[in-house]
Design an enzyme around this catalytic site. Structure first.
Site, mmCIF file in Angstrom:
data_model
loop_
_atom_site.group_PDB
_atom_site.id
_atom_site.type_symbol
_atom_site.label_atom_id
_atom_site.label_comp_id
_atom_site.label_asym_id
_atom_site.label_seq_id
_atom_site.Cartn_x
_atom_site.Cartn_y
_atom_site.Cartn_z
ATOM 1 N N ALA A 19 0.801 -1.232 0.000
ATOM 2 C CA ALA A 19 0.000 0.000 0.000
ATOM 3 C C ALA A 19 0.833 1.280 0.000
ATOM 4 O O ALA A 19 0.296 2.351 -0.275
ATOM 5 C CB ALA A 19 -0.954 -0.019 1.190
ATOM 6 N N HIS A 45 1.057 -13.164 -17.657
ATOM 7 C CA HIS A 45 1.345 -11.718 -17.683
ATOM 8 C C HIS A 45 2.863 -11.573 -17.736
ATOM 9 O O HIS A 45 3.527 -11.276 -16.752
ATOM 10 C CB HIS A 45 0.774 -11.022 -16.447
ATOM 11 C CG HIS A 45 1.220 -9.595 -16.339
ATOM 12 N ND1 HIS A 45 0.827 -8.625 -17.231
ATOM 13 C CD2 HIS A 45 2.042 -8.973 -15.469
ATOM 14 C CE1 HIS A 45 1.403 -7.468 -16.907
ATOM 15 N NE2 HIS A 45 2.137 -7.657 -15.842
ATOM 16 N N ASP A 53 -2.730 -5.793 -20.054
ATOM 17 C CA ASP A 53 -2.367 -6.233 -21.412
ATOM 18 C C ASP A 53 -3.591 -6.139 -22.329
ATOM 19 O O ASP A 53 -3.480 -5.723 -23.485
ATOM 20 C CB ASP A 53 -1.836 -7.672 -21.346
ATOM 21 C CG ASP A 53 -0.803 -7.827 -20.240
ATOM 22 O OD1 ASP A 53 0.213 -7.129 -20.299
ATOM 23 O OD2 ASP A 53 -1.044 -8.598 -19.297
ATOM 24 N N ASN A 80 4.092 -9.190 -9.437
ATOM 25 C CA ASN A 80 4.699 -10.181 -10.345
ATOM 26 C C ASN A 80 5.628 -11.156 -9.630
ATOM 27 O O ASN A 80 6.211 -10.793 -8.627
ATOM 28 C CB ASN A 80 5.477 -9.431 -11.433
ATOM 29 C CG ASN A 80 4.531 -8.929 -12.488
ATOM 30 O OD1 ASN A 80 3.628 -9.644 -12.890
ATOM 31 N ND2 ASN A 80 4.717 -7.690 -12.911
ATOM 32 N N ARG A 136 12.569 -8.248 -8.641
ATOM 33 C CA ARG A 136 13.767 -9.009 -9.012
ATOM 34 C C ARG A 136 15.011 -8.188 -8.678
ATOM 35 O O ARG A 136 15.160 -7.067 -9.154
ATOM 36 C CB ARG A 136 13.741 -9.313 -10.516
ATOM 37 C CG ARG A 136 14.818 -10.283 -10.956
ATOM 38 C CD ARG A 136 14.904 -10.330 -12.462
ATOM 39 N NE ARG A 136 13.733 -10.977 -13.038
ATOM 40 C CZ ARG A 136 13.746 -12.209 -13.557
ATOM 41 N NH1 ARG A 136 14.835 -12.919 -13.563
ATOM 42 N NH2 ARG A 136 12.655 -12.707 -14.080
HETATM 43 P P1 NDP Z 1 4.885 -1.153 -7.607
HETATM 44 O O1 NDP Z 1 3.732 -0.674 -6.825
HETATM 45 O O2 NDP Z 1 5.345 -0.350 -8.778
HETATM 46 O O3 NDP Z 1 4.652 -2.639 -8.123
HETATM 47 C C1 NDP Z 1 4.154 -3.656 -7.277
HETATM 48 C C2 NDP Z 1 4.088 -4.975 -7.995
HETATM 49 O O4 NDP Z 1 3.192 -4.888 -9.082
HETATM 50 C C3 NDP Z 1 5.414 -5.455 -8.572
HETATM 51 O O5 NDP Z 1 5.499 -6.857 -8.357
HETATM 52 C C4 NDP Z 1 5.273 -5.145 -10.026
HETATM 53 O O6 NDP Z 1 6.004 -6.048 -10.832
HETATM 54 C C5 NDP Z 1 3.817 -5.442 -10.221
HETATM 55 N N1 NDP Z 1 3.248 -4.978 -11.489
HETATM 56 C C6 NDP Z 1 2.278 -5.638 -12.179
HETATM 57 N N2 NDP Z 1 1.959 -4.997 -13.287
HETATM 58 C C7 NDP Z 1 2.721 -3.908 -13.333
HETATM 59 C C8 NDP Z 1 2.854 -2.850 -14.264
HETATM 60 N N3 NDP Z 1 2.163 -2.772 -15.347
HETATM 61 N N4 NDP Z 1 3.719 -1.874 -13.988
HETATM 62 C C9 NDP Z 1 4.450 -1.920 -12.891
HETATM 63 N N5 NDP Z 1 4.385 -2.901 -11.975
HETATM 64 C C10 NDP Z 1 3.538 -3.888 -12.212
HETATM 65 O O7 NDP Z 1 6.136 -1.390 -6.655
HETATM 66 P P2 NDP Z 1 6.738 -0.525 -5.478
HETATM 67 O O8 NDP Z 1 8.098 -1.058 -5.267
HETATM 68 O O9 NDP Z 1 6.505 0.934 -5.671
HETATM 69 O O10 NDP Z 1 5.832 -0.943 -4.241
HETATM 70 C C11 NDP Z 1 5.716 -2.224 -3.769
HETATM 71 C C12 NDP Z 1 5.352 -2.162 -2.305
HETATM 72 O O11 NDP Z 1 5.088 -3.492 -1.902
HETATM 73 C C13 NDP Z 1 6.460 -1.610 -1.411
HETATM 74 O O12 NDP Z 1 5.930 -0.570 -0.645
HETATM 75 C C14 NDP Z 1 6.853 -2.822 -0.541
HETATM 76 O O13 NDP Z 1 7.106 -2.462 0.791
HETATM 77 C C15 NDP Z 1 5.625 -3.669 -0.634
HETATM 78 N N6 NDP Z 1 5.868 -5.097 -0.456
HETATM 79 C C16 NDP Z 1 4.939 -5.779 0.241
HETATM 80 C C17 NDP Z 1 5.091 -7.110 0.483
HETATM 81 C C18 NDP Z 1 4.067 -7.809 1.281
HETATM 82 O O14 NDP Z 1 2.914 -7.379 1.282
HETATM 83 N N7 NDP Z 1 4.418 -8.852 1.975
HETATM 84 C C19 NDP Z 1 6.237 -7.842 -0.002
HETATM 85 C C20 NDP Z 1 7.141 -7.071 -0.789
HETATM 86 C C21 NDP Z 1 6.939 -5.724 -1.009
HETATM 87 P P3 NDP Z 1 7.522 -5.769 -11.312
HETATM 88 O O15 NDP Z 1 8.382 -5.954 -10.081
HETATM 89 O O16 NDP Z 1 7.702 -6.819 -12.352
HETATM 90 O O17 NDP Z 1 7.535 -4.355 -11.831
#
Ligand code: NDP
Length: 329
Positions: A12, A191, A163, A133, A94
């Site tokens: 969030a 995806h 997509d 992802n 990643r």
């Molecule tokens: P984002 O909000 O940009 O992205 C979150 C996820 O959505 C990533 O896995 C990303 O994949 C995926 N994704 C799917 N479709 C898309 C798209 N079209 N464009 C971009 N992303 C896409 O990441 P942030 O790093 O800003 O935020 C993630 C948050 O999640 C952080 O605040 C972190 O603390 C939290 N988090 C929570 C966890 C939990 O709930 N246990 C575990 C890990 C992190 P991709 O990486 O391939 O871009």
């Protein structure tokens, strides 16, 4: 006004959630007469939770008529208490030098416990959409863990709607029509860059898409552009495609909850063997939603070209499933 429903969002404090929370709060997802209780979930890291507090202050400052209350959580067990709709956005990105198997396993450690918590804490009819992802296999892991505690795997979807929307937009700009006039686009499979955006059944202003665009354009432009649109946005914007991902998540959940009005929408759902796809994997299919449920559209013809592309993306998902086999036991 209806009774408030609970909407949980993981990750969030992240980029996608920064768009998504405000769209959900404004009523774009569940309608203008549906109040929501926002359950915002983040990792138990002080700086991240502080950032989330800042986002919550902004939601408060919007004075949204539909926001009943906002909760901050740092664990899925408390965050998914009574949840009606769960948007699983947070995922492990990643890292440098990380192999795909390592990424899948790291995310398994997140989505397995979340699936279990959803099964034991959330509302019995919870609808779960995985955005983080690798979304399809994360959904498979969450559904498998949850199914041991009574969650039906049909309740856990992966998002391929971005997509789908990208495919509509590319076709609209190529043929000079509005996206509203384009029907029956399908995203098959994962995806990922192996996904297959299929226009075999698409109509554009009532005419067959196949009569309006060439096979050469489909193979050389359309399919690769849709597959690699995310990378193109990162190159142009310097950041990933967060607002469009959030918008697609809103579209997916809205159609699932309120119906797709007879229209085909692409959804990552557990394969039941339809179209010869391996049962169990979470695969992008053409779906129609009504009465809070979805059905995979049956009986569409699949030509040789489509079958080849559908098999490539199916094989990738089978490999991903094999890589996390231990987590599915
Ligand atoms: P984002 O909000 O940009 O992205 C979150 C996820 O959505 C990533 O896995 C990303 O994949 C995926 N994704 C799917 N479709 C898309 C798209 N079209 N464009 C971009 N992303 C896409 O990441 P942030 O790093 O800003 O935020 C993630 C948050 O999640 C952080 O605040 C972190 O603390 C939290 N988090 C929570 C966890 C939990 O709930 N246990 C575990 C890990 C992190 P991709 O990486 O391939 O871009």
């Amino acid at each position: 006004m209806k009774k408030p429903v609970k909407v949980a969002i993981t990750g969030a404090a992240g980029q996608i959630a920064y768009s998504l929370i405000f769209r959900v709060a404004s009523g774009s997802m569940l309608g203008p007469d549906q109040p929501v209780i926002l359950q915002l979930i983040e990792v138990p890291v002080p700086e991240v939770l502080e950032k989330l507090k800042g986002t919550i202050m902004e939601v408060e400052d919007c004075a949204f008529p539909l926001v009943h209350s906002i909760e901050l959580h740092s664990s899925p067990e408390t965050g998914f208490e009574g949840t009606d709709y769960a948007l699983l956005v947070g995922a492990r990105p990643r890292g440098p030098g990380m192999e795909r198997k390592d990424l899948l396993t790291a995310n398994g450690g997140i989505f397995g416990p979340q699936g279990k918590a959803l099964a034991t804490k959330a509302s019995k009819n919870v609808k779960v959409l995985v955005v983080g992802n690798p979304a399809n296999t994360n959904a498979l892991i969450a559904a498998t863990a949850g199914s041991k505690e009574g969650l039906n795997p049909r309740q856990v979807h992966a998002m391929v709607r971005l997509d789908h929307n990208r495919a509509i937009s590319q076709l609209a700009s190529k043929t000079g029509v509005h996206g509203n006039d384009i029907d029956n686009v399908i995203i098959w499979g994962n995806h990922s860059s192996t996904q297959y955006p299929d226009v075999s059944h698409t109509t554009i202003g009532g005419k067959k898409a196949r009569d309006l665009v060439t096979q050469e354009w489909l193979e050389k432009d359309f399919i690769p552009v849709v597959q690699q649109r995310g990378a193109a946005i990162i190159k142009a914007r310097g950041l990933s495609s967060a607002a469009s991902a959030a918008s697609a998540a809103v579209d997916h959940m809205r159609d699932w909850a309120l119906g797709s009005n007879g229209k085909i929408v692409s959804m990552g759902v557990p394969s039941d063997g339809s179209y010869g796809i391996a049962p169990g994997i979470v695969y992008g299919y053409p779906c129609i939603c009504k009465n809070g449920d979805y059905e995979i559209v049956q009986g569409l013809s699949v030509d040789e070209f489509s079958r080849g592309r559908m098999t490539i993306t199916e094989n990738e998902l089978r490999e991903e499933r094999a890589a996390v086999e231990d987590l599915l036991k």
